[in-house]
Design a protein around this motif. Structure first.
Motif, PDB file in Angstrom:
ATOM      1  N   ALA A   1       0.851  -1.202   0.000  1.00 39.12           N
ATOM      2  CA  ALA A   1       0.000   0.000   0.000  1.00 39.12           C
ATOM      3  C   ALA A   1       0.881   1.244   0.000  1.00 39.12           C
ATOM      4  N   PHE A   2       0.349   2.316  -0.574  1.00 39.95           N
ATOM      5  CA  PHE A   2       1.093   3.574  -0.670  1.00 39.95           C
ATOM      6  C   PHE A   2       0.233   4.711  -0.103  1.00 39.95           C
ATOM      7  N   VAL A   3       0.830   5.524   0.775  1.00 36.95           N
ATOM      8  CA  VAL A   3       0.135   6.711   1.272  1.00 36.95           C
ATOM      9  C   VAL A   3       1.120   7.870   1.240  1.00 36.95           C
ATOM     10  N   GLY A   4       0.760   8.926   0.504  1.00 38.02           N
ATOM     11  CA  GLY A   4       1.609  10.116   0.539  1.00 38.02           C
ATOM     12  C   GLY A   4       1.780  10.760  -0.811  1.00 38.02           C
ATOM     13  N   ALA A   5       2.394  11.932  -0.800  1.00 37.91           N
ATOM     14  CA  ALA A   5       2.695  12.751  -1.983  1.00 37.91           C
ATOM     15  C   ALA A   5       1.426  13.341  -2.606  1.00 37.91           C
ATOM     16  N   ARG A   6       1.614  14.119  -3.663  1.00 37.19           N
ATOM     17  CA  ARG A   6       0.458  14.720  -4.332  1.00 37.19           C
ATOM     18  C   ARG A   6      -0.279  13.638  -5.124  1.00 37.19           C
ATOM     19  N   PRO A   7      -1.605  13.817  -5.337  1.00 39.05           N
ATOM     20  CA  PRO A   7      -2.386  12.755  -5.988  1.00 39.05           C
ATOM     21  C   PRO A   7      -1.762  12.258  -7.287  1.00 39.05           C
ATOM     22  N   GLU A   8      -1.360  13.194  -8.178  1.00 37.88           N
ATOM     23  CA  GLU A   8      -0.817  12.746  -9.470  1.00 37.88           C
ATOM     24  C   GLU A   8       0.527  12.030  -9.282  1.00 37.88           C
ATOM     25  N   VAL A   9       1.248  12.404  -8.237  1.00 35.11           N
ATOM     26  CA  VAL A   9       2.561  11.788  -7.977  1.00 35.11           C
ATOM     27  C   VAL A   9       2.402  10.351  -7.492  1.00 35.11           C
ATOM     28  N   VAL A  10       1.528  10.150  -6.513  1.00 36.23           N
ATOM     29  CA  VAL A  10       1.367   8.779  -6.001  1.00 36.23           C
ATOM     30  C   VAL A  10       0.810   7.864  -7.089  1.00 36.23           C
TER      31      VAL A  10
ATOM     32  N   GLY B   1      -1.145  12.201   0.003  1.00 34.33           N
ATOM     33  CA  GLY B   1      -0.809  12.592   1.368  1.00 34.33           C
ATOM     34  C   GLY B   1      -1.451  13.881   1.840  1.00 34.33           C
ATOM     35  N   TYR B   2      -2.471  14.330   1.129  1.00 32.10           N
ATOM     36  CA  TYR B   2      -3.120  15.580   1.532  1.00 32.10           C
ATOM     37  C   TYR B   2      -4.578  15.289   1.900  1.00 32.10           C
ATOM     38  N   PHE B   3      -4.742  14.646   3.054  1.00 32.99           N
ATOM     39  CA  PHE B   3      -6.081  14.235   3.486  1.00 32.99           C
ATOM     40  C   PHE B   3      -6.467  14.980   4.765  1.00 32.99           C
ATOM     41  N   ASP B   4      -7.805  15.031   5.032  1.00 34.27           N
ATOM     42  CA  ASP B   4      -8.278  15.722   6.236  1.00 34.27           C
ATOM     43  C   ASP B   4      -8.295  14.792   7.432  1.00 34.27           C
ATOM     44  N   SER B   5      -8.726  13.560   7.190  1.00 31.10           N
ATOM     45  CA  SER B   5      -8.878  12.659   8.328  1.00 31.10           C
ATOM     46  C   SER B   5      -7.880  11.509   8.298  1.00 31.10           C
ATOM     47  N   GLU B   6      -6.898  11.614   9.194  1.00 32.38           N
ATOM     48  CA  GLU B   6      -5.904  10.550   9.330  1.00 32.38           C
ATOM     49  C   GLU B   6      -6.596   9.239   9.733  1.00 32.38           C
ATOM     50  N   ASP B   7      -7.596   9.379  10.628  1.00 34.87           N
ATOM     51  CA  ASP B   7      -8.298   8.198  11.129  1.00 34.87           C
ATOM     52  C   ASP B   7      -8.968   7.417   9.999  1.00 34.87           C
TER      53      ASP B   7
ATOM     54  N   ALA C   1       4.796   8.368   2.543  1.00 33.91           N
ATOM     55  CA  ALA C   1       5.652   9.499   2.152  1.00 33.91           C
ATOM     56  C   ALA C   1       4.936  10.811   2.452  1.00 33.91           C
ATOM     57  N   LEU C   2       4.959  11.210   3.720  1.00 34.71           N
ATOM     58  CA  LEU C   2       4.270  12.437   4.146  1.00 34.71           C
ATOM     59  C   LEU C   2       5.264  13.485   4.623  1.00 34.71           C
ATOM     60  N   GLY C   3       6.548  13.179   4.534  1.00 33.83           N
ATOM     61  CA  GLY C   3       7.563  14.031   5.142  1.00 33.83           C
ATOM     62  C   GLY C   3       7.632  13.726   6.638  1.00 33.83           C
ATOM     63  N   SER C   4       8.745  14.133   7.258  1.00 32.74           N
ATOM     64  CA  SER C   4       8.928  13.874   8.694  1.00 32.74           C
ATOM     65  C   SER C   4       8.608  15.135   9.501  1.00 32.74           C
TER      66      SER C   4
END
Ligand code: UDP
Length: 241
Positions: free
Chosen positions: A101-110, A132-138, A155-158
């Protein structure tokens, strides 16, 4: 194979070589932290972040800064580039027919990164991907938990990615989860890695800073302060002997 941690400014870093780190985590599961001087400096100021790092199942030295710092302290540990380690994990899980699974980066990038990886690893079982630009982490964690991947690349940055994984870990108990900074941008082909000569000389950070001068403020004064702290730690250690 057991972990053999070396300490830098109070944080344990695994001394595995690339192959051993890969074999270790594939056999164990859990959170892989790709640590760098900026993260160590942040962790010294934020005890929640420090505890996330201390509770990780594997901590690999991502980049020349930590390799150099460890060398100053007398430990010969070679750096492991997160972007390469992430790719090696995908290859390993792919060859065992496991899901990713992949989570992160801009939509077109992922999307592009996943598309390119599927070309490279034909039949790669991607059970979930989200930018990686979502409102609800949960919500993302809930969706990931339903998809139940064996490997999660974040890939959300540290420190965002490390906090995200520490929360996800309570839901996905047998997955390998790794925070990978800007790696999806590299896999998508929108950001180039530094030429090999820079990588070999440990100057990838310089190349990235010249290409993207905004990164300058991430290096100064953090990097010289980090080196100074490490030198002080070395002197302290020597005094204690
Ligand atoms: N990013 C994200 N969500 C955010 C902030 C950042 O998905 O809220 C992504 C960003 O698009 C980039 C990565 O996280 O792909 C961060 O890259 P950066 O260069 O900061 O990471 P580094 O490799 O330097 O740790």
């Amino acid at each position: 194979m057991n972990r053999d941690l070396v300490k830098i400014l109070g944080f344990g870093v695994d001394s595995f070589c690339f192959e051993d780190a890969l074999n270790y985590i594939c056999a164990h599961s859990g959170h892989v932290v790709t640590i760098n001087p900026e993260m160590i400096s942040n962790a010294l100021k934020d005890e929640n972040f420090a505890s996330v790092i201390n509770n990780a199942e594997l901590v690999i030295p991502d980049g020349i800064g930590v390799e150099l710092g460890l060398k100053i302290l007398g430990h010969n540990v070679k750096r492991i580039a997160g972007v390469e380690f992430g790719k090696a994990l995908i290859k390993c899980f792919y060859s065992e027919g496991k899901s990713v699974a992949f989570v992160g980066a801009r939509p077109e990038v992922v999307n592009l990164a996943v598309e390119k990886l599927k070309q490279e690893f034909q039949g790669l079982n991607v059970v979930y991907s989200h930018d990686g630009y979502f409102d609800s982490e949960d919500l993302i964690i809930e969706e990931l938990s339903k998809a139940s991947p064996d490997l999660v690349l974040v890939a959300l940055g540290s420190p965002k990615q490390e906090f995200f994984i520490s929360k996800l870990k309570t839901e996905l108990k047998s997955a390998v989860m790794i925070g990978l900074g800007g790696s999806f941008d590299v896999w998508a082909g929108v950001v180039r890695r530094a030429p090999v000569i820079y990588q070999k000389l440990g100057l990838e950070w310089l190349y990235r800073t010249v290409k993207d001068p905004k990164r300058f403020k991430r290096i100064f004064p953090t990097l010289p302060m980090f080196v100074l702290r490490v030198i002080l730690e070395r002197l302290n250690n020597a005094n204690r002997k």
